[in-house]
Design an enzyme around this catalytic site. Structure first.
Site, short mmCIF file in Angstrom:
data_model
loop_
_atom_site.label_atom_id
_atom_site.label_comp_id
_atom_site.label_asym_id
_atom_site.label_seq_id
_atom_site.Cartn_x
_atom_site.Cartn_y
_atom_site.Cartn_z
N HIS A 67 -24.16 12.37 -61.26
CA HIS A 67 -22.70 12.46 -61.23
C HIS A 67 -22.14 12.31 -59.82
O HIS A 67 -20.95 12.08 -59.65
CB HIS A 67 -22.21 13.75 -61.91
CG HIS A 67 -22.39 15.00 -61.12
ND1 HIS A 67 -23.38 15.92 -61.38
CD2 HIS A 67 -21.67 15.52 -60.09
CE1 HIS A 67 -23.28 16.94 -60.55
NE2 HIS A 67 -22.25 16.72 -59.75
N ASP A 113 -29.21 14.30 -65.39
CA ASP A 113 -28.31 14.13 -64.24
C ASP A 113 -29.12 13.89 -62.97
O ASP A 113 -29.15 14.72 -62.05
CB ASP A 113 -27.43 15.38 -64.12
CG ASP A 113 -26.26 15.20 -63.17
OD1 ASP A 113 -26.04 14.07 -62.70
OD2 ASP A 113 -25.57 16.20 -62.90
N SER A 212 -23.87 20.02 -55.43
CA SER A 212 -24.39 19.10 -56.44
C SER A 212 -25.42 18.17 -55.83
O SER A 212 -25.25 17.66 -54.71
CB SER A 212 -23.25 18.26 -57.02
OG SER A 212 -22.57 18.92 -58.03
#
Length: 257
Positions: A67, A113, A212
């Site tokens: 992402h 992811d 992230s």
């Protein structure tokens, strides 16, 4: 009726985006650290501005969250800062040559992811630059195992930090984690085998925005990639991590020396 359905769809997509940790705060309840303690940590830059975390996994590859790269139109926009405690200065700047998102990445469910960043000139490993050992394909993680997550995200009070930070969290039972997330407005599905949860039940310790793509280290190996979660450091809502052992073969395909 169509307008109502469209509005509902927009709300759902917005809530799902809110789960990704690129859009929220940073390491919660942790402490400042240095790159020598986590020499595999690399700041992921887009157009020379910090966006996410990543981890060095070989002389020519780093691992991050899909992402973080899903809207990029060219690897020429991506750089990594390696060998520095600080996200905006020091160390070396590595120019990305290729970015590969996992073919099974689902941007709505946030499943698989993972993304690989590749570059041409091999890194020279030293005290402040090194690769992390990845958990093997058959390795599992017992509930309650202590892990460490590190990153350069903002702190809970919205104070911006340029220094690397880390915090200890604990592997959460899959069924308990799913039960917790069933109570959120979006019934987020924790995919068994490809996602794991880690945090502390009372809250106050977690990864979040800017973190992230960073590594979750357990038993001295990388078992997870910071992916998503509900809020940051909230009681009974542990962080959700992409589970590294599921991509062992894919990593070898693209990053074998």
């Amino acid at each position: 009726m169509k307008k109502f359905l469209l509005q509902q769809a927009v709300i759902i997509v917005s809530l799902m985006i809110n789960f990704t940790r690129a859009h929220r705060f940073g390491i919660i309840g942790g402490a400042a650290t240095d790159i020598e303690s986590f020499p595999f940590a690399a700041a992921f830059l887009v157009d020379n501005k910090f966006k996410c975390g990543s981890s060095i996994i070989s002389e020519n590859c780093a691992l991050t969250a899909a992402h973080c790269v899903q809207d990029l139109d060219s690897p020429a926009r991506v750089q990594l800062r390696v060998g520095s405690t600080f996200k905006n200065e020091g160390g070396q700047i590595i120019q990305a040559d290729n970015i590969i998102s996992h073919p099974n990445y689902d941007r709505l469910k946030l499943n698989m992811d993972f993304a690989i960043i590749k570059w041409k000139t091999s890194l020279q490993f030293e005290d402040s630059v090194d690769s992390v050992e990845l958990a093997g394909a058959s390795e599992t993680l017992a509930d309650g195992t202590e892990c460490i997550v590190c990153g350069w995200g903002r702190m809970r009070n919205d104070t911006r930090t340029s220094q690397l930070r880390s915090v200890s969290v604990y592997k959460v039972n899959q069924e308990i984690c799913q039960k917790d997330y069933n109570s959120t407005r979006v019934k987020f599905h924790i995919v068994e085998g490809t996602m794991i949860c880690a945090g502390v039940n009372e809250g106050g310790k977690d990864a979040c925005a800017g973190d992230s793509g960073g590594p979750l280290i357990c038993n001295s190996k990388q078992f997870g990639v910071v992916s998503s979660g509900y809020g940051c450091g909230l009681p009974e809502y542990p962080g959700i991590y992409a589970f590294v052992p599921t991509i062992h073969e894919w990593i070898n395909e693209h990053c074998a020396q």
